[in-house]
Design a protein around this motif. Structure first.
Motif, PDB file in Angstrom:
ATOM      1  N   GLY A 131       0.808  -1.217   0.000  1.00  0.00           N
ATOM      2  CA  GLY A 131       0.000   0.000   0.000  1.00  0.00           C
ATOM      3  C   GLY A 131       0.835   1.258   0.000  1.00  0.00           C
ATOM      4  N   THR A 132       0.201   2.380   0.342  1.00  0.00           N
ATOM      5  CA  THR A 132       0.924   3.658   0.351  1.00  0.00           C
ATOM      6  C   THR A 132       1.937   3.725   1.482  1.00  0.00           C
ATOM      7  N   ALA A 133       1.538   3.248   2.663  1.00  0.00           N
ATOM      8  CA  ALA A 133       2.448   3.282   3.807  1.00  0.00           C
ATOM      9  C   ALA A 133       1.858   2.465   4.954  1.00  0.00           C
ATOM     10  N   LEU A 134       2.728   2.113   5.880  1.00  0.00           N
ATOM     11  CA  LEU A 134       2.326   1.429   7.103  1.00  0.00           C
ATOM     12  C   LEU A 134       2.756   2.309   8.271  1.00  0.00           C
ATOM     13  N   LEU A 135       1.800   2.712   9.095  1.00  0.00           N
ATOM     14  CA  LEU A 135       2.091   3.516  10.281  1.00  0.00           C
ATOM     15  C   LEU A 135       2.039   2.590  11.483  1.00  0.00           C
ATOM     16  N   LEU A 136       3.153   2.469  12.151  1.00  0.00           N
ATOM     17  CA  LEU A 136       3.305   1.477  13.213  1.00  0.00           C
ATOM     18  C   LEU A 136       3.593   2.186  14.534  1.00  0.00           C
ATOM     19  N   GLY A 137       2.796   1.883  15.572  1.00  0.00           N
ATOM     20  CA  GLY A 137       2.995   2.522  16.870  1.00  0.00           C
ATOM     21  C   GLY A 137       2.502   1.668  18.011  1.00  0.00           C
ATOM     22  N   ALA A 138       2.604   2.197  19.228  1.00  0.00           N
ATOM     23  CA  ALA A 138       2.160   1.472  20.419  1.00  0.00           C
ATOM     24  C   ALA A 138       0.635   1.342  20.444  1.00  0.00           C
ATOM     25  N   LYS A 139       0.150   0.397  21.241  1.00  0.00           N
ATOM     26  CA  LYS A 139      -1.301   0.218  21.356  1.00  0.00           C
ATOM     27  C   LYS A 139      -1.965   1.486  21.897  1.00  0.00           C
ATOM     28  N   SER A 140      -1.263   2.170  22.788  1.00  0.00           N
ATOM     29  CA  SER A 140      -1.809   3.402  23.354  1.00  0.00           C
ATOM     30  C   SER A 140      -1.849   4.540  22.348  1.00  0.00           C
ATOM     31  N   ALA A 141      -1.234   4.342  21.175  1.00  0.00           N
ATOM     32  CA  ALA A 141      -1.229   5.374  20.130  1.00  0.00           C
ATOM     33  C   ALA A 141      -2.380   5.217  19.151  1.00  0.00           C
ATOM     34  N   THR A 142      -3.207   4.189  19.362  1.00  0.00           N
ATOM     35  CA  THR A 142      -4.307   3.919  18.429  1.00  0.00           C
ATOM     36  C   THR A 142      -5.238   5.109  18.282  1.00  0.00           C
ATOM     37  N   ASP A 143      -5.569   5.764  19.386  1.00  0.00           N
ATOM     38  CA  ASP A 143      -6.459   6.928  19.351  1.00  0.00           C
ATOM     39  C   ASP A 143      -5.696   8.213  19.637  1.00  0.00           C
ATOM     40  N   ALA A 144      -4.410   8.226  19.325  1.00  0.00           N
ATOM     41  CA  ALA A 144      -3.602   9.409  19.620  1.00  0.00           C
ATOM     42  C   ALA A 144      -2.643   9.698  18.467  1.00  0.00           C
ATOM     43  N   ALA A 145      -1.382   9.273  18.602  1.00  0.00           N
ATOM     44  CA  ALA A 145      -0.357   9.629  17.614  1.00  0.00           C
ATOM     45  C   ALA A 145      -0.631   9.023  16.240  1.00  0.00           C
ATOM     46  N   LEU A 146      -1.118   7.797  16.182  1.00  0.00           N
ATOM     47  CA  LEU A 146      -1.335   7.135  14.889  1.00  0.00           C
ATOM     48  C   LEU A 146      -2.345   7.878  14.012  1.00  0.00           C
ATOM     49  N   PRO A 147      -3.541   8.197  14.495  1.00  0.00           N
ATOM     50  CA  PRO A 147      -4.480   8.929  13.624  1.00  0.00           C
ATOM     51  C   PRO A 147      -4.006  10.341  13.299  1.00  0.00           C
ATOM     52  N   VAL A 148      -3.262  10.972  14.194  1.00  0.00           N
ATOM     53  CA  VAL A 148      -2.748  12.306  13.901  1.00  0.00           C
ATOM     54  C   VAL A 148      -1.786  12.238  12.716  1.00  0.00           C
ATOM     55  N   LEU A 149      -0.856  11.271  12.741  1.00  0.00           N
ATOM     56  CA  LEU A 149       0.061  11.103  11.611  1.00  0.00           C
ATOM     57  C   LEU A 149      -0.697  10.648  10.364  1.00  0.00           C
ATOM     58  N   GLY A 150      -1.777   9.886  10.563  1.00  0.00           N
ATOM     59  CA  GLY A 150      -2.572   9.401   9.436  1.00  0.00           C
ATOM     60  C   GLY A 150      -3.250  10.501   8.647  1.00  0.00           C
ATOM     61  N   THR A 151      -3.431  11.668   9.241  1.00  0.00           N
ATOM     62  CA  THR A 151      -4.025  12.782   8.496  1.00  0.00           C
ATOM     63  C   THR A 151      -3.119  13.260   7.364  1.00  0.00           C
ATOM     64  N   GLN A 152      -1.828  12.922   7.437  1.00  0.00           N
ATOM     65  CA  GLN A 152      -0.879  13.356   6.405  1.00  0.00           C
ATOM     66  C   GLN A 152      -0.878  12.434   5.190  1.00  0.00           C
ATOM     67  N   LEU A 153      -1.484  11.257   5.351  1.00  0.00           N
ATOM     68  CA  LEU A 153      -1.522  10.299   4.240  1.00  0.00           C
ATOM     69  C   LEU A 153      -2.766   9.422   4.370  1.00  0.00           C
ATOM     70  N   PRO A 154      -3.909   9.899   3.888  1.00  0.00           N
ATOM     71  CA  PRO A 154      -5.136   9.096   3.954  1.00  0.00           C
ATOM     72  C   PRO A 154      -4.956   7.765   3.227  1.00  0.00           C
ATOM     73  N   GLY A 155      -5.462   6.699   3.815  1.00  0.00           N
ATOM     74  CA  GLY A 155      -5.360   5.382   3.207  1.00  0.00           C
ATOM     75  C   GLY A 155      -4.200   4.565   3.720  1.00  0.00           C
ATOM     76  N   ALA A 156      -3.333   5.170   4.530  1.00  0.00           N
ATOM     77  CA  ALA A 156      -2.216   4.415   5.098  1.00  0.00           C
ATOM     78  C   ALA A 156      -2.742   3.421   6.135  1.00  0.00           C
ATOM     79  N   GLU A 157      -2.079   2.276   6.230  1.00  0.00           N
ATOM     80  CA  GLU A 157      -2.487   1.251   7.191  1.00  0.00           C
ATOM     81  C   GLU A 157      -1.954   1.604   8.571  1.00  0.00           C
TER      82      GLU A 157
END
Length: 207
Positions: free
Chosen positions: A132-158
């Motif tokens: 895919g376009t990219a894989l964003l990998l983080g801690a479980k506690s980042a599921t509703d925090a850092a991961l979606p924030v970074l995901g705004t820079q690349l919609p469709g990333a896993e």
């Protein structure tokens, strides 16, 4: 017979009964009332079985309102406590055969306010294994925090989690389908929607 009722010749007065108009009129009025009562009773039965009684009661209680459920927003909920980009450290890894992609992507993310950590080629575990376009990998506690924030820079990333401890450290692993980050205005709008309060719809009546 004598007087004016004396019979003379072959002519004699005819004795007629007085007309019964009052009884006839009363009979017509009574029939009309019976028909009206039957019709009114039928309408009431139809209204009861069709549920119109409740609507009539509601309308009579408040003539200015038309009963019917609609959606109206409740007081706005508090904004999500998401970390700002300058609180998120992004490690950028290139899992494609295109050289220099990790460096240019890291520079673009840095311009958008993110902290940049390690910049390198992806490990063997992910090298040329991210279709895919990219894989964003983080801690479980980042599921509703850092991961979606970074995901705004690349919609469709896993978005995926692992066992790391830091909730504000995220790996940005570039995949084969990557072309570029989302345009700055689009990314800003996505981040704004992500952190904006979300009203909760509640049932009410339209007036």
């Amino acid at each position: 017979m004598g007087g004016e009722y004396r019979i003379t010749g072959d002519k004699y007065p005819r004795m007629r009964r007085p007309p019964r108009r009052p009884r006839f009129v009363l009979a017509i009025v009574a029939s009309a009332l019976v028909v009206g009562l039957i019709g009114w009773g039928t309408l009431q039965l139809i209204d009861v079985f069709s549920g119109g009684g409740d609507k009539a009661t509601a309308a009579s209680a408040d003539p200015a309102c038309t009963p019917g459920p609609t959606a109206s927003p409740s007081p706005a909920a508090e904004a999500k406590p998401l970390p700002k980009p300058d609180r998120i450290t992004v490690n950028v890894f290139n899992a494609t055969p295109r050289s220099g992609l990790a460096k240019s992507t890291a520079e673009a993310l840095e311009k958008r306010g993110f902290r940049i950590g390690e910049v390198a080629n992806a490990s063997e575990k992910f090298d040329k294994k991210v279709p895919g376009t990219a894989l964003l990998l983080g801690a479980k506690s980042a599921t509703d925090a850092a991961l979606p924030v970074l995901g705004t820079q690349l919609p469709g990333a896993e978005l995926r989690t692992d066992a790391r401890a830091k909730p504000t450290e995220v790996d940005f692993i570039i995949g084969d389908g990557f072309k570029a980050l989302a345009k700055q205005p689009d990314a800003d709008q996505a981040l704004k929607r992500l952190t904006a309060p979300q009203p909760t719809p509640t049932a009410t009546r339209s007036c």
